[in-house]
Design a protein around this motif. Structure first.
Motif, short mmCIF file in Angstrom:
data_model
loop_
_atom_site.label_atom_id
_atom_site.label_comp_id
_atom_site.label_asym_id
_atom_site.label_seq_id
_atom_site.Cartn_x
_atom_site.Cartn_y
_atom_site.Cartn_z
N ILE A 1 9.16 10.59 -4.78
CA ILE A 1 9.97 9.78 -5.68
C ILE A 1 11.12 9.15 -4.90
O ILE A 1 11.69 9.76 -4.00
N ASP A 2 11.45 7.91 -5.24
CA ASP A 2 12.52 7.13 -4.62
C ASP A 2 12.19 6.68 -3.20
O ASP A 2 13.05 6.14 -2.50
N SER A 3 10.93 6.90 -2.78
CA SER A 3 10.57 6.40 -1.45
C SER A 3 10.31 4.90 -1.51
O SER A 3 9.83 4.37 -2.51
N VAL A 4 10.67 4.17 -0.44
CA VAL A 4 10.50 2.72 -0.38
C VAL A 4 9.05 2.40 -0.08
O VAL A 4 8.50 2.87 0.92
N LEU B 1 9.53 4.12 -5.71
CA LEU B 1 8.79 4.80 -6.75
C LEU B 1 9.75 5.46 -7.72
O LEU B 1 10.73 6.10 -7.33
N ALA B 2 9.44 5.33 -9.00
CA ALA B 2 10.23 6.00 -10.03
C ALA B 2 9.51 7.20 -10.61
O ALA B 2 10.14 8.14 -11.09
N GLU C 1 0.85 -1.19 0.00
CA GLU C 1 0.00 0.00 0.00
C GLU C 1 0.88 1.24 0.00
O GLU C 1 1.88 1.29 0.73
N VAL C 2 0.48 2.22 -0.81
CA VAL C 2 1.29 3.44 -0.94
C VAL C 2 0.37 4.62 -1.18
O VAL C 2 -0.66 4.51 -1.84
N HIS C 3 0.74 5.75 -0.58
CA HIS C 3 -0.04 6.98 -0.79
C HIS C 3 0.30 7.54 -2.17
O HIS C 3 1.44 7.46 -2.63
N ILE D 1 13.47 -1.35 -8.30
CA ILE D 1 13.75 -2.31 -7.24
C ILE D 1 15.24 -2.39 -7.03
O ILE D 1 16.04 -2.32 -7.99
N ASN D 2 15.63 -2.47 -5.79
CA ASN D 2 17.04 -2.66 -5.44
C ASN D 2 17.41 -4.11 -5.76
O ASN D 2 16.80 -5.04 -5.23
N THR D 3 18.37 -4.28 -6.67
CA THR D 3 18.71 -5.63 -7.12
C THR D 3 19.28 -6.49 -6.01
O THR D 3 19.27 -7.73 -6.12
#
Length: 714
Positions: free
Chosen positions: A340-343, A384-385, A333-335, A375-377
């Motif tokens: 940007i770039d938030s996990v 978020l991009a 779930e995300v607001h 995604i962090n590999t």
């Protein structure tokens, strides 16, 4: 009725009439079968003669008519008389087996007296006259296994327990003899081939080793359910239906994991997988299987049980399994106003293999075409991009791919480790995944192939996995950067669409040096490493020996070349130009008319500089000017001095620049002939004192000119 023996062609039979008074007026006439050809009659006496050998088997009787007539008038003296001549039989035909040779079968292990077959011989002689056609049978070959009835020719077994597995085929020779088998009778023979048919008298047997049968199989843990693991076979000496066996698992710790079925064509038991294997859970299984004959002959049940058992040990090998997510799906779930770039969440996965590899995460961009997420590999954190808008799209379904983090380099630990790496064939060095933007209903199904020209590649091979990924494996060990640093492996990828689409990707594989921990350090060409254990002193001694050997070889070649090199390197044309002959013999020193001192000059020297043809001079000199022609009256002493000075100061002139031949002698010479050949007319008291003055000068001149040995009067 008359009977004639057919053994002789001239058997006499006599006809006589009662009206014959003994005079010569009666004439006998014969007509009928063979009259005149086979049988003839004496017209005066009535004697009948057989003119050739008769064969009863060809014609058994002849019907003839005889009549007596007056010799003068040919009038019958009495009515014609008919009579029959029968040919008497003799034993002139041997028995024959017209239906031979014979073939017969009889079951193995039959008891004595078991019927096999019957043979029949025929005799062309008369069966009702004497014993010419009375036959008696006997066996010539085939004892002690078979016998024959003398009068019925029935062949029977004479030995019990004949084993087909020991000997399957027998050849029996039967003889038929006439004259009741007595001496003097004729005989004929035939051959009977008797084959023993199989009965189930042998149980199935597994190949025993050291009194215990133990069959080993190795199988990868990712083998599909239903795939065959291996085949076993219990050998049965019987054939056909008697050799058929069925297999069953009777005990073991994998009875619910494995099953065994029978192959009716090969009589083998096929071991298959019923449930998935897990190397990490259980690494081996032990089963006990049994092979039993399908058809059992109760007559031989006393031989023993018609079954056999064997132990199977199955070794489960570790397969390179794909990573496993901690959950099959994740709900994040995300607001919509998240930065940007938030996990926004994290996924986790693990490698189920014993030798766990690092996991690399990625997003299947077919499910995120607008690239709204990253995604962090390494740790699987999703960020978020791009900004999200709930009113535009409430849900976003993306697919996360977890792969083992493998490099496209084959890393070895130097030459020492490379030797041990020969045992590391079929090691997985890289895993590839194909991406197709199409979305078939049944999902993607990729086919991977190597190009045809690489089908026999001895370095690498490929192996598809169940998750549609592709493993790259090495087919050998011991790679060396000194031999080859980079390998290119093209791979053809095809989908399962209609029509199928394909593309080719080339994988670049580098051979790298590794540290002791197995980490790739350098992928450049590796330096040569001296073998351990060879001292520096030994290397210096070896190098010195090599240098000395090279020096010796160079000196030998140089001396050899100088030895074979001619003093003057000129071609034939040059020699001809420098040979001046004087064949006109004149009057000695006083003869100035026939001798021109100017001819002592080098003819080529008049026209200028003559370059050397044997060597190339180190320094270039200007061409020396040619001397003007010398008058006829010039002094010889002055001429020779000039030539000596010229030769001493000319560095470009060869050691022997020409060949001068003097074949002329004057008429008034004080010394007479200068020839080396003695003349019978020469005066030995002549004075040669002038040589004391000219000798040293000619000696020096000899260093410049060579006198031809062929001219003995020079």
């Amino acid at each position: 009725m008359y009977e004639i023996n057919n053994t002789e062609p001239s058997n006499n039979q006599k006809l006589h009439t009662d009206l014959d008074p003994g005079s010569s007026k009666i004439k006998y006439i014969l007509s009928g079968d063979g009259a005149g050809t086979i049988f003839v009659i004496n017209d005066k006496t009535g004697d009948i003669h057989a003119m050739k050998r008769l064969d009863r088997e060809e014609k058994a009787e002849y019907t003839l008519t005889a009549q007596a007539v007056d010799r003068d008038t040919n009038k019958p003296l009495e009515p014609p008389s008919e009579f029959i001549i029968k040919v008497q039989d003799i034993n002139d035909n041997a028995p024959e087996f017209v239906d031979g040779p014979y073939h017969a079968t009889v079951p193995e292990m039959s008891i004595v007296g078991t019927y096999v077959t019957k043979v029949t011989a025929t005799d062309a002689d008369d069966p009702v006259y004497g014993n010419s056609a009375k036959l008696v049978y006997s066996i010539l070959e085939g004892q002690p296994y078979f016998s024959v009835e003398p009068h019925t020719a029935i062949i029977k077994t004479a030995l019990s327990n004949m084993d087909r597995e020991a000997k399957e085929e027998y050849f029996v020779v039967i003889q038929a003899k006439d004259m009741g088998g007595h001496m003097g009778g004729l005989s004929g023979t035939t051959t009977v081939t008797i084959t023993l048919t199989d009965v189930n008298d042998n149980p199935p047997k597994f190949p025993h080793h050291h009194l215990e049968v133990c069959i080993h199989f190795s199988v990868l843990e990712d083998i599909a359910i239903g795939d065959p693991i291996g085949r076993v076979k219990a050998n049965d000496l019987d054939i056909g239906e008697n050799a058929k066996s069925f297999y069953d698992i009777i005990e073991g710790d994998g009875m619910d994991i494995f099953e065994i079925t029978s192959d009716s064509q090969t009589q083998e038991g096929i071991l298959r997988l019923r449930k998935p294997l897990d190397y990490e859970a259980k690494k081996s299984y032990t089963l006990k299987i049994e092979a039993t004959n399908v058809h059992i002959d109760q007559r031989f049940i006393s031989v023993g049980p018609f079954k056999d058992t064997a132990t199977i040990k199955i070794i489960v090998e570790d397969a390179d399994e794909p990573p496993v997510f901690s959950s099959p799906d994740y709900l994040l779930e995300v607001h919509e106003n998240a930065a940007i770039d938030s996990v926004i969440g994290q996924v986790t996965a693990r490698d189920p293999d014993v030798t766990s590899s690092a996991i690399r995460f990625s997003i299947d961009r077919n499910t995120d075409l607008e690239r709204q997420f990253n995604i962090n590999t390494q740790d699987g954190r999703i960020t978020l991009a791009t900004p999200l808008d709930r009113e535009t799209n409430t849900w976003h379904n993306i697919t996360i791919v977890a792969t083992e983090d493998r490099k496209t380099e084959v890393a070895w630990r130097g030459e020492t480790a490379a030797a041990a790496a020969a045992e590391q064939s079929l090691a997985v060095i890289h895993t590839m995944r194909a991406i197709d933007k199409d979305d078939p209903k049944n999902g993607h199904h990729f086919v991977y192939n190597l190009p045809p020209e690489l089908s026999d590649n001895s370095n690498f091979t490929i192996q598809k996995k169940r998750d549609n990924t592709l493993d790259i494996l090495t087919k050998r060990g011991g790679f060396s950067r000194q031999k080859q640093e980079v390998y290119l492996l093209p791979i053809i990828i095809s989908d399962s669409g209609n029509p199928p689409m394909s593309s080719t990707s080339t994988l670049t594989i580098k051979v790298c040096g590794c540290s002791s921990e197995g980490i790739a350090q350098s992928c450049n060409a590796e330096a040569y490493v001296l073998p351990i254990g060879l001292s520096m002193g030994a290397l210096i001694a070896i190098l010195a020996c090599i240098i000395l050997l090279l020096v010796i070889v160079v000196l030998f070649v140089t001396l050899r070349r100088h030895k074979n090199e001619p003093l003057i390197i000129k071609d034939d044309e040059d020699v001809r130009e420098n040979i001046i002959r004087y064949d006109d013999e004149g009057g000695g020193e006083e003869d100035t008319e026939a001798f021109d001192i100017a001819t002592l000059q080098n003819p080529d020297g008049i026209n200028g500089f003559l370059p050397r043809k044997d060597i190339k001079p180190d320094l270039q000199f200007m061409p020396r000017q040619g001397l003007a022609p010398v008058p006829n009256g010039v002094d010889v002493d002055e001429f020779i001095n000039v030539r000596l000075h010229e030769a001493d100061n000319d560095p470009t002139a060869p050691p022997y620049d020409s060949i001068q031949i003097y074949g002329y002698e004057g008429r008034g010479s004080v010394a007479g002939s200068l020839s080396s050949l003695e003349s019978s007319t020469s005066d030995s008291d002549q004075n040669f004192d002038y040589l004391s003055e000219w000798g040293p000068r000619f000696k020096r001149l000899g260093e410049l000119y060579s006198v031809g040995e062929s001219d003995k009067e020079t």
